[in-house]
Motif scaffolding. Structure first.
Motif, mmCIF file in Angstrom:
data_model
loop_
_atom_site.group_PDB
_atom_site.id
_atom_site.type_symbol
_atom_site.label_atom_id
_atom_site.label_comp_id
_atom_site.label_asym_id
_atom_site.label_seq_id
_atom_site.Cartn_x
_atom_site.Cartn_y
_atom_site.Cartn_z
ATOM 1 N N ASN A 1 1.087 -1.231 0.178
ATOM 2 C CA ASN A 1 0.054 0.030 -0.137
ATOM 3 C C ASN A 1 0.783 1.294 0.041
ATOM 4 O OD1 ASN A 1 -3.169 0.300 0.570
ATOM 5 N ND2 ASN A 1 -2.091 2.007 1.317
ATOM 6 N N GLY B 1 -2.176 1.505 -4.829
ATOM 7 C CA GLY B 1 -1.889 2.569 -5.216
ATOM 8 C C GLY B 1 -0.788 2.403 -6.395
ATOM 9 N N LEU C 1 -1.248 8.190 1.742
ATOM 10 C CA LEU C 1 -1.382 8.023 0.228
ATOM 11 C C LEU C 1 -2.036 9.674 -0.037
ATOM 12 C CD1 LEU C 1 -3.010 4.723 -0.531
ATOM 13 C CD2 LEU C 1 -0.698 5.515 -1.203
ATOM 14 N N ALA D 1 -0.319 12.033 -2.588
ATOM 15 C CA ALA D 1 -1.225 13.026 -3.784
ATOM 16 C C ALA D 1 -0.944 14.156 -3.584
ATOM 17 C CB ALA D 1 -2.677 12.479 -3.627
ATOM 18 N N TYR E 1 -1.824 4.070 -9.346
ATOM 19 C CA TYR E 1 -1.432 5.599 -9.373
ATOM 20 C C TYR E 1 -0.212 5.881 -9.894
ATOM 21 C CZ TYR E 1 -0.337 10.185 -7.442
ATOM 22 O OH TYR E 1 -0.250 11.563 -6.905
ATOM 23 N N ALA F 1 -4.846 10.911 -8.854
ATOM 24 C CA ALA F 1 -5.339 10.313 -7.694
ATOM 25 C C ALA F 1 -6.885 9.862 -7.845
ATOM 26 C CB ALA F 1 -5.116 10.583 -6.589
ATOM 27 N N GLY G 1 1.373 3.389 -2.620
ATOM 28 C CA GLY G 1 1.291 4.203 -3.930
ATOM 29 C C GLY G 1 2.227 4.146 -5.015
ATOM 30 N N LEU H 1 -7.412 6.387 -5.724
ATOM 31 C CA LEU H 1 -6.451 6.143 -4.554
ATOM 32 C C LEU H 1 -6.796 6.204 -3.257
ATOM 33 C CD1 LEU H 1 -3.276 5.756 -4.315
ATOM 34 C CD2 LEU H 1 -2.843 8.128 -4.337
#
Length: 366
Positions: A136, A245, A223, A227, A248, A235, A138, A195
């Motif tokens: 997790n 993510g 996250l 962003a 992303y 996002a 991103g 996201l």
């Protein structure tokens, strides 16, 4: 009669190619009709297997790391200027025992290393499947392996995992491998989550990866910081929240996210194969209402049109909805009562038996 066999993997039991071959063995016990084996995937487990078989890709071993930074070997597929990357082979949830999972320290650097290996092999086009991650971050880990830097307010480089990114102030992408600008990246993605927020990467998929309620709030905050420091508009795009993510970060690299089944079906020419088929057989480990939301059996059913489609599965729920969708038969693999471990171990034998029984019934003349 022309029969197309196009299953997904049966999770923790059979890969898609293993399942397809097991089904073919069952059919061969009854009929000599033409069978076309087309292993499928929606972008998660089995993505490389499915495409490597269909595209006759060379499998290459790559030194990389798992999501906790431990050295492993993983495969990529290479077919001329095309490379196939299954991200779960480096950051997959199934690589980490449940007792060792630590989503705050997990990252996707291994994915970036696989991508760099593909670039070194001369790839001009990447097909990337991003299901089944334990991360997790991103996509920060992936980008770090490709030359990006994630910095705190003092300009110190951070570890690209959620614990490190909690202090993020600046994203520096000036060092990202310049070869990526000339490469087409298509991503097999079977979710449309953004996201951030209640439908985002942390809230929806974090608990599946071992995140507590407190972890989910922390991860979503990390996250959100990413962003804010980088690009908030992207996002919100469909699929940005895929694979913790990773979607992303791939969007930020200019990748095109596509429904995983569609990408694989196009690559293997499934539409053309089923166009004149007399029977199509598909399946996956568990079939239920979720199957109709972009999973392989539903995709196969959609392409088959008026051709009858039979599905085999380890377990079946929501039969009424599945029959309404158009499957002509749903066949469970399990012979009778038994525990899950036994069922998973007996998957190939059960698939062969079920396919043989199915074909005997199909050929029955009353």
């Amino acid at each position: 009669m022309k029969i197309v066999i196009a299953p997904d993997s049966f999770k923790e039991s059979m890969s898609a190619p293993q399942a397809a071959r097991a089904i073919e063995r069952g059919l061969r016990a009854v009929t000599s009709d033409t069978c076309h084996i087309v292993p499928m995937s929606d972008g998660g487990e089995g993505f490389l297997d499915a495409l490597a078989v269909a595209l006759d890709a060379e499998r290459r071993e790559v030194d990389t790391i798992d999501c906790l930074g431990r050295p492993i070997r993983a495969q990529i597929g290479v077919a001329g200027p095309l490379a196939i990357i299954e991200t779960s082979r480096s950051c997959g949830l199934d690589l980490i025992p449940s007792s060792e999972r630590d989503i705050r320290r997990a990252d996707t650097r291994g994915v970036g290393q696989l991508m760099r290996a593909a670039l070194d092999a001369g790839a001009q086009r990447l097909l990337v499947g991003i299901g089944g991650s334990a991360t997790n971050d991103g996509g920060a880990g992936m980008l770090t392996a490709l030359g990006a830097r994630f910095l705190d307010s003092s300009g110190e480089e951070l570890e690209p995992n959620p614990d490190g990114l909690a202090r993020l102030a600046t994203v520096d992408t000036t060092g990202v491998d310049s070869r990526l600008a000339k490469v087409e990246i298509q991503v097999a993605c079977d979710v449309t989550n953004p996201l951030l927020g209640s439908e985002g990467a942390a809230a929806i998929y974090g608990p599946q990866k071992g995140a507590s309620t407190a972890d989910v709030e922390f991860l979503d905050g990390v996250l959100d910081r990413l962003a804010t420091c980088w690009d908030r508009e992207r996002a919100e795009r469909d699929g940005a929240g895929a694979a913790g993510g990773l979607g992303y970060a791939l969007i930020m690299l200019g990748a095109q996210l596509r429904p995983g089944f569609d990408l694989v079906a196009e690559a293997v020419g499934l539409r053309e194969l089923v166009a004149d088929a007399d029977l199509v057989i598909t399946g996956e480990g568990k079939m239920d209402g979720q199957t109709l939301r972009g999973k392989v059996p539903a995709g196969v059913l959609g392409l088959a049109g008026s051709t009858p489609v039979i599905a085999l599965a380890g377990s079946i729920e929501d039969e009424e909805a599945l029959y309404r969708a158009g499957f002509v038969a749903l066949i469970p693999l399990q012979r009778g009562p038994g525990d899950l471990e036994e069922a998973l171990a007996a998957g190939e034998g059960n698939a062969t038996r079920a396919a043989e029984m199915m074909m005997r019934l199909a050929l029955l003349r009353l």
